[in-house]
Motif scaffolding. Structure first.
Motif, PDB file in Angstrom:
ATOM      1  N   ILE A 107       8.493 -10.557   4.318  1.00 13.76           N
ATOM      2  CA  ILE A 107       7.853  -9.956   3.129  1.00 13.76           C
ATOM      3  C   ILE A 107       7.983 -10.863   1.857  1.00 13.76           C
ATOM      4  O   ILE A 107       7.017 -10.979   1.198  1.00 13.76           O
ATOM      5  N   PHE A 108       9.397 -11.058   1.552  1.00 10.74           N
ATOM      6  CA  PHE A 108       9.688 -11.818   0.362  1.00 10.74           C
ATOM      7  C   PHE A 108       8.883 -13.256   0.299  1.00 10.74           C
ATOM      8  O   PHE A 108       8.557 -13.885  -0.786  1.00 10.74           O
ATOM      9  N   SER A 109       8.694 -13.696   1.261  1.00  5.50           N
ATOM     10  CA  SER A 109       7.970 -15.051   1.384  1.00  5.50           C
ATOM     11  C   SER A 109       6.715 -15.097   1.046  1.00  5.50           C
ATOM     12  O   SER A 109       6.271 -16.169   0.420  1.00  5.50           O
ATOM     13  N   VAL A 110       6.075 -14.014   0.994  1.00  6.38           N
ATOM     14  CA  VAL A 110       4.597 -13.839   0.231  1.00  6.38           C
ATOM     15  C   VAL A 110       4.987 -13.843  -1.377  1.00  6.38           C
ATOM     16  O   VAL A 110       3.973 -14.509  -1.867  1.00  6.38           O
ATOM     17  N   ASN A 111       6.023 -13.303  -1.708  1.00 11.68           N
ATOM     18  CA  ASN A 111       6.420 -13.346  -3.165  1.00 11.68           C
ATOM     19  C   ASN A 111       6.520 -14.823  -3.410  1.00 11.68           C
ATOM     20  O   ASN A 111       6.021 -15.410  -4.574  1.00 11.68           O
ATOM     21  N   ASP A 112       7.286 -15.534  -2.937  1.00 11.93           N
ATOM     22  CA  ASP A 112       7.525 -16.995  -3.292  1.00 11.93           C
ATOM     23  C   ASP A 112       6.014 -18.105  -3.427  1.00 11.93           C
ATOM     24  O   ASP A 112       6.051 -18.593  -4.234  1.00 11.93           O
ATOM     25  N   VAL A 113       5.409 -17.849  -2.250  1.00 12.52           N
ATOM     26  CA  VAL A 113       4.160 -18.662  -2.400  1.00 12.52           C
ATOM     27  C   VAL A 113       3.353 -18.002  -3.251  1.00 12.52           C
ATOM     28  O   VAL A 113       2.451 -18.875  -3.827  1.00 12.52           O
TER      29      VAL A 113
ATOM     30  N   THR B 235       2.249 -10.274  -4.888  1.00 10.49           N
ATOM     31  CA  THR B 235       3.673 -10.575  -5.142  1.00 10.49           C
ATOM     32  C   THR B 235       4.389  -9.222  -5.571  1.00 10.49           C
ATOM     33  O   THR B 235       5.645  -9.114  -5.530  1.00 10.49           O
ATOM     34  N   GLY B 236       3.507  -8.344  -6.334  1.00 11.97           N
ATOM     35  CA  GLY B 236       4.212  -7.162  -6.746  1.00 11.97           C
ATOM     36  C   GLY B 236       4.567  -6.267  -5.508  1.00 11.97           C
ATOM     37  O   GLY B 236       5.829  -5.776  -5.256  1.00 11.97           O
ATOM     38  N   LEU B 237       3.837  -6.127  -4.467  1.00 12.96           N
ATOM     39  CA  LEU B 237       4.067  -5.315  -3.538  1.00 12.96           C
ATOM     40  C   LEU B 237       5.129  -5.926  -2.583  1.00 12.96           C
ATOM     41  O   LEU B 237       5.949  -5.340  -1.985  1.00 12.96           O
ATOM     42  N   SER B 238       5.165  -7.192  -2.392  1.00  7.42           N
ATOM     43  CA  SER B 238       6.111  -8.020  -1.715  1.00  7.42           C
ATOM     44  C   SER B 238       7.596  -7.658  -2.024  1.00  7.42           C
ATOM     45  O   SER B 238       8.411  -7.623  -1.311  1.00  7.42           O
ATOM     46  N   VAL B 239       7.439  -7.746  -3.330  1.00  5.77           N
ATOM     47  CA  VAL B 239       8.953  -7.571  -4.099  1.00  5.77           C
ATOM     48  C   VAL B 239       9.497  -6.270  -4.037  1.00  5.77           C
ATOM     49  O   VAL B 239      10.661  -5.730  -3.826  1.00  5.77           O
ATOM     50  N   GLY B 240       8.340  -5.140  -4.230  1.00  4.00           N
ATOM     51  CA  GLY B 240       8.824  -3.756  -3.971  1.00  4.00           C
ATOM     52  C   GLY B 240       9.307  -3.382  -2.626  1.00  4.00           C
ATOM     53  O   GLY B 240      10.098  -2.863  -2.477  1.00  4.00           O
ATOM     54  N   ILE B 241       8.582  -4.044  -1.727  1.00  2.60           N
ATOM     55  CA  ILE B 241       8.893  -3.262  -0.263  1.00  2.60           C
ATOM     56  C   ILE B 241       9.912  -4.388   0.239  1.00  2.60           C
ATOM     57  O   ILE B 241      10.964  -3.986   0.896  1.00  2.60           O
ATOM     58  N   GLY B 242       9.854  -5.531   0.047  1.00  2.25           N
ATOM     59  CA  GLY B 242      10.842  -6.336   0.433  1.00  2.25           C
ATOM     60  C   GLY B 242      12.238  -6.378  -0.200  1.00  2.25           C
ATOM     61  O   GLY B 242      13.337  -6.598   0.397  1.00  2.25           O
TER      62      GLY B 242
ATOM     63  N   VAL C  28       3.743  -3.600 -10.786  1.00  2.94           N
ATOM     64  CA  VAL C  28       3.039  -3.173  -9.316  1.00  2.94           C
ATOM     65  C   VAL C  28       4.382  -2.679  -8.436  1.00  2.94           C
ATOM     66  O   VAL C  28       4.187  -1.857  -7.785  1.00  2.94           O
ATOM     67  N   ALA C  29       5.351  -3.424  -8.587  1.00  2.15           N
ATOM     68  CA  ALA C  29       6.682  -2.900  -7.533  1.00  2.15           C
ATOM     69  C   ALA C  29       7.034  -1.452  -8.165  1.00  2.15           C
ATOM     70  O   ALA C  29       7.431  -1.011  -7.366  1.00  2.15           O
TER      71      ALA C  29
END
Length: 317
Positions: free
Chosen positions: A19-25, A233-240, A46-47
């Motif tokens: 999930i974090f990989s979405v944040n990076d890209v 990116t917010g959801l990826s950080v919150g969840i990941g 968002v997170a």
């Protein structure tokens, strides 16, 4: 019980990293038009919305925000904040896969630091794996070009800080939940990003330097087309973030850290699909050494340190 905790930690680490990989890209995609602190602020809002929703509907409720360790949370917030800033400034100036490869020295650093801070044992073979991984990092820094890449150095600094933050999360795991840890980190992001926006959001420190323009660029109002990327990116950080933090709370750092390497093939895939980049021969050598050494650490953990918790038995839980 131990096998169940190990499996839980592995699943959280693997899923959280994917999930974090979405944040990076997403952040690399946004880095060409926005200031880093503006992206982090929107991402943090968002997170935080996601975290607050989970807290509200969870069994423990708002009591999870209470803590008896505000000083330790502040230290971890500073570490995570600086780690994020250094990584994303470096990421903006490097191919995605190259930056992620250098960042993946972090699990090796976790293994190294866990000796001194968590009292975990590391044998000579795992020491050798750490050394091999460091050689891979040196290759990724490309000193043969006459100068070490400043962007890669920033990513390396980020990796060391990221490892320190994860070890601190494990140290705090006895009294602080993953929700608590994530809440205070996102709170720190919001406060610092707002302060940066007040200070340099007007662009008076803007520069044409490709490395630092990302940090001092003026704030702009995002067009509608970019809001889904900010949301992602917010959801990826919150969840990941919750998942990786929970992983380090439930199992030993040396077992969890190597599973974060699942993000490497994702970085290569994202780089190819979104940015049209692919690692060159030198980068592949560095990637192989860094990831290979990390995977060897995984093998030693499952085959030696966890003789009663070998990977096949863990997966049968």
């Amino acid at each position: 019980m131990a096998r169940s905790q190990a499996l839980t930690g592995i699943l959280f680490a693997t899923g959280g990293t994917l999930i974090f990989s979405v944040n990076d890209v997403a952040i690399k995609f946004l880095s060409g038009g926005y200031a880093l602190h503006q992206i982090i602020l929107i991402r943090a809002f968002v997170a935080m919305a996601f975290i607050l929703a989970v807290i509200h509907f969870s069994e423990r409720g708002w009591s999870q925000i209470a803590t008896s360790r505000p000083g330790t949370h502040l230290l971890r917030v500073v570490i995570v904040m600086v780690s994020n800033v250094t990584f994303f400034i470096g990421l903006a100036a490097m191919p995605l896969a190259d930056a992620v490869a250098v960042a993946y020295v972090s699990p090796l650093v976790v293994t190294l630091l866990s000796i001194f801070f968590l009292g975990e044992k590391v044998g000579p073979r795992r020491w050798a794996a750490v050394i091999v991984g460091m050689v891979g990092v040196i290759i990724m820094l490309r000193p043969g070009a006459g100068v070490i890449q400043p962007a890669a150095v920033l990513v390396l600094i980020s990796a060391v800080l990221y490892a320190s933050g994860n070890l601190l999360a494990r140290h705090m795991g006895g009294t602080e939940s993953a929700m608590t840890l994530s809440f205070y980190v996102q709170s720190g992001f919001i406060v610092v990003s707002l302060a940066m926006g007040v200070w340099v959001g007007d662009g008076h420190l803007a520069t044409d330097d490709p490395l630092w323009s990302f940090l001092f660029r003026p704030w702009i109002w995002p067009p509608v087309a970019d809001w889904p990327i900010f949301l992602a990116t917010g959801l990826s950080v919150g969840i990941g973030g919750l998942m990786v933090t929970q992983a380090y709370r439930t199992a030993e750092a040396g077992l969890i850290a190597p599973f974060e390497y699942v993000g490497m093939p994702m970085a290569i895939l994202w780089g190819l699909l979104i940015f049209g980049t692919f690692p060159d021969a030198v980068a592949w050598v560095g990637i192989a050494l860094i990831c290979g050494s990390g995977l060897y650490v995984l093998y030693r953990e499952t085959a030696v340190s966890y003789t009663h918790l070998t990977l096949p038995t863990i997966l049968r839980v």
